[in-house]
Design a protein around this motif. Structure first.
Motif, PDB file in Angstrom:
ATOM      1  N   ASP A 280      52.193  37.976  47.016  1.00  0.00           N
ATOM      2  CA  ASP A 280      51.564  37.560  47.369  1.00  0.00           C
ATOM      3  C   ASP A 280      50.165  36.733  47.298  1.00  0.00           C
ATOM      4  OD1 ASP A 280      52.519  39.825  49.102  1.00  0.00           O
ATOM      5  OD2 ASP A 280      50.810  41.474  48.876  1.00  0.00           O
ATOM      6  N   VAL A 281      49.749  36.502  48.080  1.00  0.00           N
ATOM      7  CA  VAL A 281      48.602  35.404  47.796  1.00  0.00           C
ATOM      8  C   VAL A 281      47.633  35.035  48.887  1.00  0.00           C
ATOM      9  CG1 VAL A 281      50.291  33.732  46.629  1.00  0.00           C
ATOM     10  CG2 VAL A 281      49.606  33.526  48.977  1.00  0.00           C
ATOM     11  N   LEU A 287      51.923  37.640  55.768  1.00  0.00           N
ATOM     12  CA  LEU A 287      52.991  38.051  55.004  1.00  0.00           C
ATOM     13  C   LEU A 287      52.666  39.679  54.088  1.00  0.00           C
ATOM     14  CD1 LEU A 287      53.945  34.590  53.563  1.00  0.00           C
ATOM     15  CD2 LEU A 287      54.863  35.569  55.932  1.00  0.00           C
ATOM     16  N   TYR A 288      51.464  40.132  54.047  1.00  0.00           N
ATOM     17  CA  TYR A 288      52.308  41.123  52.742  1.00  0.00           C
ATOM     18  C   TYR A 288      52.177  42.164  53.222  1.00  0.00           C
ATOM     19  CZ  TYR A 288      47.056  39.162  50.804  1.00  0.00           C
ATOM     20  OH  TYR A 288      46.174  38.175  49.932  1.00  0.00           O
ATOM     21  N   THR A 358      40.533  42.786  32.171  1.00  0.00           N
ATOM     22  CA  THR A 358      40.328  43.638  33.958  1.00  0.00           C
ATOM     23  C   THR A 358      40.880  42.339  34.867  1.00  0.00           C
ATOM     24  OG1 THR A 358      38.267  41.705  33.635  1.00  0.00           O
ATOM     25  CG2 THR A 358      37.658  43.956  32.970  1.00  0.00           C
ATOM     26  N   HIS A 359      41.850  41.635  33.934  1.00  0.00           N
ATOM     27  CA  HIS A 359      42.648  40.480  35.037  1.00  0.00           C
ATOM     28  C   HIS A 359      43.530  40.879  34.869  1.00  0.00           C
ATOM     29  CE1 HIS A 359      39.776  37.506  34.223  1.00  0.00           C
ATOM     30  NE2 HIS A 359      39.614  37.237  33.226  1.00  0.00           N
ATOM     31  N   PRO A 360      44.386  41.242  36.634  1.00  0.00           N
ATOM     32  CA  PRO A 360      45.456  42.135  37.057  1.00  0.00           C
ATOM     33  C   PRO A 360      46.670  40.599  36.262  1.00  0.00           C
ATOM     34  CG  PRO A 360      44.602  40.885  39.151  1.00  0.00           C
ATOM     35  CD  PRO A 360      43.872  40.149  37.400  1.00  0.00           C
ATOM     36  N   ALA A 361      47.819  41.600  36.337  1.00  0.00           N
ATOM     37  CA  ALA A 361      48.893  40.746  35.998  1.00  0.00           C
ATOM     38  C   ALA A 361      49.336  39.383  37.195  1.00  0.00           C
ATOM     39  CB  ALA A 361      50.486  41.718  36.084  1.00  0.00           C
ATOM     40  N   TYR A 362      49.075  39.879  38.698  1.00  0.00           N
ATOM     41  CA  TYR A 362      49.067  38.875  39.665  1.00  0.00           C
ATOM     42  C   TYR A 362      48.068  38.505  39.901  1.00  0.00           C
ATOM     43  CZ  TYR A 362      54.119  40.574  38.819  1.00  0.00           C
ATOM     44  OH  TYR A 362      55.043  41.066  38.606  1.00  0.00           O
ATOM     45  N   THR A 363      47.621  37.008  39.695  1.00  0.00           N
ATOM     46  CA  THR A 363      46.400  36.514  40.409  1.00  0.00           C
ATOM     47  C   THR A 363      46.225  35.336  42.096  1.00  0.00           C
ATOM     48  OG1 THR A 363      46.831  34.810  39.696  1.00  0.00           O
ATOM     49  CG2 THR A 363      45.355  35.947  37.755  1.00  0.00           C
TER      50      THR A 363
END
Length: 380
Positions: A280-281, A287-288, A358-363
């Motif tokens: 997802d972007v 597209l989600y 705090t940063h997610p694996a997918y940004t």
């Protein structure tokens, strides 16, 4: 953007000035190497690293079998930059393609000939390789319905499972006879490795150890980071996947995986990953819903193609343990061209984000919650 192709399709590029190629010598060399008269060389695309021509050959009874299958055509790819690193990169890519041809049935281009001498008669280092018919997946994907997209991902999952079956005891780039040598990346001209642990591999790029020591202490039992390592395509995206459209509404058929420059042997964690085109972007929110269906389908298809309970367990572990520390390392240090000073700055920024935690694996989508999978490959 990719720098090498094996299909007739070209794509937009910045198109730097063309190389000064002696086309007569190119035709003569191709004729000599393939035993069939080469009649033309048509420019296809130019990128930062390579310039690509489509060669056509006379159709006769003595045609090379690979040429006959490809409509009497092949690819000539020229190296634009004359450097030790470029020579090592292109030699490793050919070694990888030949290894995959010997060990698997993954549809990769056959390499007919390579001359990496900058002083050869043609005028630049070049590789002659099989022309694979097909269209780049990114040109087809948007128009496919859900059933066809699932069928395409099932074929890609087969390739991932085959990459996973190739076992190596160290991390690095392939050389002749499938030997793992130093790692070749776009990030630096300095040779690194080969490495015998993922921690050693990480610390070769990030020299500050405290944060990574803590991380690898917590993950020391993670089988997705431990040997044996697997084959990793460095840019496993839709521009490097070729498919042919089928009649009667059938889904497209995979015909080729291309552009293996900077491919390497590495941890299964980096192999067992969603293709970027189903991640997802935030700028494609429409597209989600479909991506939420396609991601677990892709994982199940890999799961069903793995040979035993242990390998399936590793897949599930990798998919359930996605983290910024690992994902951002891959995107920062394995895909971006950078000077040594640039790498130091990258390492500082990377470590700061690791410290924050705090940063997610997918940004691409800040509110994305990663899927979790059960031992049988189904969603939690």
């Amino acid at each position: 953007m990719p720098n090498s192709i094996s299909s007739i399709e070209s794509y937009d590029s910045d198109e730097p000035a063309p190389l000064e190629i002696d086309k007569k010598q190119l035709l003569a060399c191709a004729t000599n190497m393939l035993g069939t008269l080469c009649t033309s060389a048509i420019p296809m695309t130019r990128g930062v690293n390579h310039e690509v021509f489509l060669l056509s050959f006379e159709a006769n009874g003595n045609t090379h079998p690979g040429l006959a299958k490809a409509g009497h055509r092949c690819i000539a790819r020229f190296t634009r930059v004359n450097s030790v690193t470029a020579t090592r990169r292109d030699a490793s890519e050919v070694a990888t393609l030949r290894y995959l041809k010997r060990k698997t049935n993954i549809p990769v281009p056959e390499v007919y000939h390579q001359d990496l001498s900058p002083d050869n008669p043609v005028g630049a280092p070049y590789t002659l390789m099989e022309y694979i018919q097909g269209r780049h997946l990114y040109k087809l994907w948007g128009a496919l319905n859900l059933v066809a997209k699932k069928a395409v991902l099932s074929q890609i999952a087969t390739v991932v499972a085959k990459f996973a079956s190739l076992c190596f005891q160290s991390i690095g780039s392939l050389h002749d006879e499938g030997i793992v040598g130093p790692l070749i990346t776009p990030a630096t001209n300095i040779q690194r490795g080969p490495f015998f642990s993922t921690k050693e591999y990480f610390l070769s790029f990030v020299q500050i150890q405290r944060e990574l020591d803590t991380f690898f202490t917590k993950t020391k039992e993670d089988p997705g980071l431990a040997p044996p390592f697997a084959m990793i395509h460095a840019d496993f995206d839709d521009q490097n996947m070729l498919f042919t459209e089928q009649p009667d509404g059938l889904p497209p058929k995979l015909t080729g995986i291309i552009d293996f420059e900077y491919s390497y042997t590495g941890p299964l964690y980096f192999l067992f990953e969603y293709p970027i085109f189903i991640q997802d972007v935030s700028w494609s929110k429409e597209l989600y819903p479909i991506n939420a269906i396609l991601r677990p389908h892709f994982v199940r298809e890999i799961f069903n193609r793995l040979p035993d309970e242990e390998s399936r367990s590793i897949l599930i572990s990798c998919m359930n343990s996605k983290s910024y520390t690992l994902n951002s390392f891959q995107s920062s240090f394995m895909s971006i061209e950078s000077s040594e000073n640039g790498l130091i700055d990258l390492a500082k920024s990377y470590l700061q984000c690791v410290r924050e935690g705090t940063h997610p694996a997918y940004t691409g989508r800040l509110d994305y919650t990663a899927e979790l999978y059960l031992a049988d490959g189904s969603l939690v």
